[in-house]
Design a protein around this motif. Structure first.
Motif, PDB file in Angstrom:
ATOM      1  N   GLU A 110       0.856  -1.186   0.000  1.00 33.43           N
ATOM      2  CA  GLU A 110       0.000   0.000   0.000  1.00 33.43           C
ATOM      3  C   GLU A 110       0.890   1.234   0.000  1.00 33.43           C
ATOM      4  OE1 GLU A 110      -2.876  -0.076   3.131  1.00 33.43           O
ATOM      5  OE2 GLU A 110      -4.162  -1.504   2.050  1.00 33.43           O
ATOM      6  N   LEU A 111       0.659   2.116  -0.986  1.00 35.19           N
ATOM      7  CA  LEU A 111       1.432   3.344  -1.122  1.00 35.19           C
ATOM      8  C   LEU A 111       0.498   4.526  -0.945  1.00 35.19           C
ATOM      9  CD1 LEU A 111       3.456   2.345  -4.329  1.00 35.19           C
ATOM     10  CD2 LEU A 111       4.180   2.135  -1.947  1.00 35.19           C
ATOM     11  N   ARG A 112       0.815   5.366   0.050  1.00 43.17           N
ATOM     12  CA  ARG A 112      -0.032   6.530   0.304  1.00 43.17           C
ATOM     13  C   ARG A 112       0.751   7.796   0.015  1.00 43.17           C
ATOM     14  NH1 ARG A 112      -1.059  10.622   3.043  1.00 43.17           N
ATOM     15  NH2 ARG A 112      -3.196  11.319   3.455  1.00 43.17           N
ATOM     16  N   ALA A 113       0.068   8.798  -0.527  1.00 39.09           N
ATOM     17  CA  ALA A 113       0.738  10.053  -0.846  1.00 39.09           C
ATOM     18  C   ALA A 113      -0.223  11.219  -0.628  1.00 39.09           C
ATOM     19  CB  ALA A 113       1.225  10.033  -2.287  1.00 39.09           C
ATOM     20  N   ASP A 114       0.341  12.411  -0.600  1.00 41.24           N
ATOM     21  CA  ASP A 114      -0.475  13.621  -0.475  1.00 41.24           C
ATOM     22  C   ASP A 114      -1.067  14.033  -1.818  1.00 41.24           C
ATOM     23  OD1 ASP A 114       0.294  14.141   2.363  1.00 41.24           O
ATOM     24  OD2 ASP A 114       2.272  14.327   1.456  1.00 41.24           O
ATOM     25  N   ALA A 115      -0.381  13.685  -2.889  1.00 44.75           N
ATOM     26  CA  ALA A 115      -0.889  13.921  -4.244  1.00 44.75           C
ATOM     27  C   ALA A 115      -0.617  12.684  -5.076  1.00 44.75           C
ATOM     28  CB  ALA A 115      -0.232  15.140  -4.875  1.00 44.75           C
ATOM     29  N   VAL A 116      -1.613  12.266  -5.854  1.00 46.68           N
ATOM     30  CA  VAL A 116      -1.490  11.080  -6.705  1.00 46.68           C
ATOM     31  C   VAL A 116      -1.742  11.502  -8.149  1.00 46.68           C
ATOM     32  CG1 VAL A 116      -2.420   8.794  -7.262  1.00 46.68           C
ATOM     33  CG2 VAL A 116      -2.242   9.527  -4.872  1.00 46.68           C
ATOM     34  N   VAL A 117      -0.853  11.084  -9.041  1.00 44.06           N
ATOM     35  CA  VAL A 117      -0.991  11.362 -10.467  1.00 44.06           C
ATOM     36  C   VAL A 117      -1.245  10.045 -11.189  1.00 44.06           C
ATOM     37  CG1 VAL A 117       0.103  12.312 -12.530  1.00 44.06           C
ATOM     38  CG2 VAL A 117       0.556  13.343 -10.290  1.00 44.06           C
ATOM     39  N   LEU A 118      -2.356   9.949 -11.870  1.00 43.62           N
ATOM     40  CA  LEU A 118      -2.723   8.740 -12.605  1.00 43.62           C
ATOM     41  C   LEU A 118      -2.223   8.863 -14.035  1.00 43.62           C
ATOM     42  CD1 LEU A 118      -6.396   8.495 -11.295  1.00 43.62           C
ATOM     43  CD2 LEU A 118      -4.330   7.463 -10.327  1.00 43.62           C
TER      44      LEU A 118
END
Length: 406
Positions: A110-118
């Motif tokens: 599981e990878l969590r981030a403040d901003a996610v770019v698809l």
């Protein structure tokens, strides 16, 4: 969250950016963030084992054997290392929790981030039964290109199903390799949907002159096989085109299956606002993004290399708080034999077409496309400089005048 001190960036920036897709658009997003002074953590998650590479050469230089596969790499390892990015390759994203911006991978991480770019791009459409036969190929990845080349070198008859840009490029490359090539599809000429009847008719003449058999204006009913290997393509008329190898190039669909339970709006891509934002802290870029183009007044999704770069730069800016709408004039190119076509804007099939530079017989010209009284696009055939200069007409028409209402 952090405050960036660089003079170009004085906004609250995310501590961690996660880019899902080790693609051209994904890498460009990373590089644009770094150029703008972003110093936070960046992770790039990719489903392929390869570092980011360029896709346009796959149907041309790599498939032809003119380039070694490594030459398609977008950056050297030293350049990638200098970006100070964590690359997690060979592990596919399988789910996104948009509320917590957490991505789950096939390996269970599981990878969590403040901003996610698809930036997951598209996946090729296939024909029913293709998975049961060897010798049937699609072309999207580097491994696809290498597998197809290996098969082409061991065969003599190729049928390409799909008369669009990719199918036309593959047919041209295969002819240069000396294969017997048939190009089939439901439209009347190669790239008819992309460039309209005038230029697609010239492309039909070009392919025919180079020895490609055109079996067009007919649908494909399925594939035939012998001993588990493809033997032919059955047309809607009942005719069977014999083949040692078949390439299926009938378009692609956005790679959004893994986002089904994410809560994002999915409709022919990841639906975004004019900032390419799909939800708070979540952005989409490249082939998978369908965003609101403010000047055109509608949602737009583009599958081309130039958009992958330009949209990525816009997304990086918006992640850092610039809040600028993304307003491109579409551009794509294709190389087939000695013809280089460049297109700026949109080329509706029913547009009025005028030759404004050069002439058709010399196969060096610029064509201007008009629809509803407006210039919508220009196309150049072996006239790159003149085509680029004419682009401004498209910019002035599409971006500086109101869109027509219906």
């Amino acid at each position: 969250m952090r405050i960036e001190n660089d003079s170009r960036v004085r906004v609250t920036a995310p501590d961690h950016v996660l880019v899902v897709g080790a693609s051209a658009s994904g890498l460009t997003t990373v590089e644009a963030l770094r150029r703008k002074g972003y110093t936070g953590a960046i992770t790039v998650l990719g489903d392929e084992p390869h570092p980011p590479y360029d896709r346009p050469p796959l149907s041309k230089q790599v498939l032809a054997g003119d380039w070694e596969p490594d030459r398609a790499s977008l950056r050297t390892q030293d350049v990638l290392t200098a970006l100070e990015v964590r690359f997690e390759l060979g592990d596919r994203a399988v789910a996104l929790d948009s509320a917590t911006r957490t991505v789950r991978t096939e390996s269970g991480r599981e990878l969590r981030a403040d901003a996610v770019v698809l930036a997951t791009g598209v996946r090729p459409r296939t024909l029913p039964g293709a998975e049961d036969l060897t010798g049937v190929h699609v072309l999207r990845t580097l491994d696809d290109s290498l597998a197809l080349r290996k098969d082409l070198l061991a065969c003599s008859r190729l049928v390409v199903v799909g008369e669009g840009v990719l199918g036309s490029e593959i047919a041209a490359t295969a002819r240069k390799l000396g294969l017997d090539v048939t190009l089939t599809g439901p439209l009347a000429a190669p790239m008819a949907l992309q460039v309209g009847p005038l230029v697609s008719g010239l492309l039909a003449e070009l392919h025919t002159a180079q020895g490609v058999r055109l079996r067009l204006s007919v649908g494909v009913a399925g594939l035939t096989g012998e001993g588990g290997r493809v033997a032919g393509v059955r047309l809607g008329t009942g005719e069977v085109l014999p083949a040692d190898v078949v390439v299926v190039a009938i378009g692609a669909v956005p790679a959004t299956d893994w986002l089904a339970d994410s809560g994002l709006d999915l409709d022919n891509g990841v639906v975004c606002d004019s900032r390419c934002r799909a939800a708070e802290g979540i952005y989409a870029v490249g082939d998978v993004a369908r965003w609101q183009h403010e000047h055109l007044g509608r949602l737009l999704r583009l599958e081309n290399r130039t958009n992958a770069t330009e949209q990525a730069m816009a997304v990086a800016a918006n992640i850092l708080g610039e809040e600028q709408p993304y307003l491109p004039v579409p551009y794509f190119w294709t190389d087939q034999y000695d013809a280089k076509l460049q297109v700026h804007g949109f080329l509706p099939p029913d547009a009025q077409v005028d030759i404004i530079e050069g002439d058709l017989t010399a196969r060096r010209f610029v064509a201007r496309y008009r629809s509803e009284g407006r210039v919508t696009g220009v196309l150049g055939w072996n006239m790159p400089k003149q085509t680029r200069l004419r682009r401004q007409e498209v910019v002035d028409s599409l971006l500086h005048t109101p869109a027509p209402t219906h």
